[in-house]
Scaffold this active site. Structure first.
Site, PDB file in Angstrom:
ATOM      1  N   ILE A 149       0.506   4.558 -15.019  1.00 59.34           N
ATOM      2  CA  ILE A 149      -0.324   5.468 -14.217  1.00 59.34           C
ATOM      3  C   ILE A 149       0.473   6.725 -13.852  1.00 59.34           C
ATOM      4  CG2 ILE A 149      -1.749   5.682 -12.140  1.00 59.34           C
ATOM      5  CD1 ILE A 149      -2.724   3.545 -14.228  1.00 59.34           C
TER       6      ILE A 149
ATOM      7  N   GLY B 199       0.777  -1.238   0.000  1.00 62.35           N
ATOM      8  CA  GLY B 199       0.000   0.000   0.000  1.00 62.35           C
ATOM      9  C   GLY B 199       0.809   1.288   0.000  1.00 62.35           C
TER      10      GLY B 199
ATOM     11  N   TYR C 137       8.443  -9.319 -15.053  1.00 67.82           N
ATOM     12  CA  TYR C 137       7.225  -8.625 -14.591  1.00 67.82           C
ATOM     13  C   TYR C 137       6.025  -9.070 -15.424  1.00 67.82           C
ATOM     14  CZ  TYR C 137       4.182  -4.529 -13.665  1.00 67.82           C
ATOM     15  OH  TYR C 137       3.146  -3.694 -13.334  1.00 67.82           O
TER      16      TYR C 137
ATOM     17  N   ASP D  27       4.074  -8.732   5.163  1.00 65.53           N
ATOM     18  CA  ASP D  27       4.939  -9.243   4.103  1.00 65.53           C
ATOM     19  C   ASP D  27       4.154 -10.357   3.407  1.00 65.53           C
ATOM     20  OD1 ASP D  27       6.798 -10.497   2.523  1.00 65.53           O
ATOM     21  OD2 ASP D  27       8.384 -10.498   4.052  1.00 65.53           O
ATOM     22  N   ILE D  28       3.870 -10.168   2.138  1.00 65.35           N
ATOM     23  CA  ILE D  28       3.021 -11.153   1.441  1.00 65.35           C
ATOM     24  C   ILE D  28       3.704 -12.505   1.294  1.00 65.35           C
ATOM     25  CG2 ILE D  28       1.607  -9.486   0.196  1.00 65.35           C
ATOM     26  CD1 ILE D  28       3.473 -10.324  -2.290  1.00 65.35           C
TER      27      ILE D  28
ATOM     28  N   LEU E 291       0.267   3.681  -5.910  1.00 65.53           N
ATOM     29  CA  LEU E 291      -1.195   3.671  -6.001  1.00 65.53           C
ATOM     30  C   LEU E 291      -1.943   3.453  -4.687  1.00 65.53           C
ATOM     31  CD1 LEU E 291      -1.580   1.539  -9.274  1.00 65.53           C
ATOM     32  CD2 LEU E 291      -1.182   3.992  -9.017  1.00 65.53           C
TER      33      LEU E 291
END
Ligand SMILES: NC(=O)c1ccc[n+]([C@@H]2O[C@H](COP(=O)([O-])OP(=O)(O)OC[C@H]3O[C@@H](n4cnc5c(N)ncnc54)[C@H](O)[C@@H]3O)[C@@H](O)[C@H]2O)c1
Ligand SMILES: C[C@@H](O)[C@H](N)C(=O)O
Length: 374
Positions: free
Chosen positions: A226, A64, A196, A107-108, A68
């Site tokens: 973006i 986050g 990516y 932490d994912i 974005l």
């Protein structure tokens, strides 16, 4: 000072020319949460007369603190309440983010910790923004593989285990040199040449597979590059289109790392975040696809320079091409074909190049003037 007055007049004219601001549109276009039980207020805050706090989604945003996430949290918090949106990242947040609503470390790559967060906070929607972007990924393939692929597996498993709605952004980078480029259709050859891009195609396919196999409410938008004024890009190929504005206002000089004729799809952040929220709120039965292209404008560094020079005529741009970024950009779409999003859930962009440039120059000029006053 004259420039500021001119910009503000233009910005006001642009705001007036639109039927409603993006937040207002959100309320009138409210989907997913019954529109009869929702009322919009002049302040742009959502009010739900019939529903209690427990009817509203509880949202976790991963990654986050990137370009974005903070903007999305702000928009969602206006819509469903400050405490219903938790921002998370592995970095320490700046004070203004820390004090503006719930923030936690996540932490994912730590599955147990993710599960704990989802369970303890009764999370119902997961917006998965953590990623390693295109240029940084080419410099550190192992990290990109871990975060973008292993991390995604954790997210999909947690979301399936707990019946969450999960949003994972994809990108123009999910296409490659063998895809049709102008415009790039929703369904076509996808053979990206970056880690990516490969990881994003993997995310699209895994998410759709989990949807069909386990009923996971997976939602994915392919974002263009973006552009935002008050958050910095995280190491992608489209970063120049943000950096040029700051350089134009501060020094009047910019060295561009892509060739002047490199045409790429781009979008102003307000359009991107509104698309995300409208798509998240769209009733499941309206979604014929689970992955959609969204498009707004396309331009080259030459086009962008000329448009900025209408406000800042002294801007000088030189070119020092980065071969890694240029090779990536040369294989990406020039425009995305997005009629399915427009048809199925009412996607409509508001910012084209002139509005984008006016808004960006206004924000950055005003921001600098405020900073100098202190
Ligand atoms: N910004 C764009 O132009 C753009 C365009 C297309 C798609 N997207 C996608 O949108 C999403 C958000 O993009 P962004 O520009 O904000 O990215 P960003 O690079 O600015 O931010 C990514 C965030 O992920 C965090 N992160 C890295 N490793 C992590 C980990 N192990 N656990 C938790 N967090 C971790 C980073 O600290 C960082 O704050 C990404 O998935 C990106 O691929 C962005
Ligand atoms: C396009 C997008 O995915 C990102 N801004 C990048 O350039 O990597």
């Amino acid at each position: 000072m004259m420039l500021v007055v001119q910009l503000l007049k233009g910005a006001a004219k642009h705001a007036g020319s639109r039927p409603q601001c993006s937040v207002e549109r959100l309320f009138t276009a409210a989907r997913g949460i019954s529109s009869s039980s929702r009322q919009s207020s002049a302040s742009g805050r959502s009010q739900c007369s019939a529903c209690t706090d427990t009817d509203l989604p509880k949202v976790l945003i991963t990654g986050g603190l990137g370009q974005l996430g903070v903007g999305l949290a702000k928009m969602l918090r206006r819509r469903i309440g400050k405490n219903n949106v938790i921002l998370s990242d592995i970095r320490k947040p700046p004070n203004h983010v820390y004090h503006n609503g719930p923030f936690i470390f996540s932490d994912i790559l730590d599955y147990k910790n993710l599960r704990e967060i989802v369970v303890n906070n009764n999370i119902s929607w997961l917006v998965h923004y953590s990623a390693v972007l295109s240029a940084v990924g080419e410099n550190n393939v192992a990290l990109a593989k871990e975060v973008n692929i292993t991390g995604l597996h954790n997210i999909l498993d947690i979301a399936t285990e707990h019946g969450l709605r999960v949003f994972v952004p994809s990108t123009i980078g999910a296409f490659g040199p063998s895809s049709p480029r102008d415009p790039t259709p929703e369904l076509c050859v996808q053979r990206p040449r970056t880690i990516y891009g490969v990881s994003k195609v993997h995310a699209e396919l895994m998410g759709e597979y989990y949807h069909h196999r386990y009923g996971l409410d997976f939602r994915c938008l392919r974002y263009p590059g973006i552009i935002s004024a008050d958050s910095q890009p995280g190491g992608g190929t489209t970063d120049y289109a943000v950096q040029i504005f700051h350089a134009a206002v501060k020094t009047g000089q910019f060295e561009c790392n892509l060739r002047g004729d490199t045409r790429l799809p781009m979008m102003y952040i307000d359009d991107c975040l509104r698309a995300t929220l409208e798509f998240l709120e769209a009733p499941a039965e309206t979604l014929i696809n689970r992955t959609y292209n969204i498009n707004a404008m396309s331009f080259t560094p030459h086009d962008l320079t000329q448009e900025i020079q209408k406000f800042l005529p002294d801007l000088k741009v030189t070119y020092n091409v980065d071969p890694v970024r240029q090779a990536i950009a040369d294989g990406w779409p020039m425009a995305l074909e997005d009629s399915a999003a427009r048809r199925d859930w009412g996607w409509k962009h508001e910012y084209d190049l002139p509005e984008l440039v006016q808004t960006m120059v206004t924000h950055i000029t005003m921001g600098n003037q405020v900073a100098q006053a202190y």
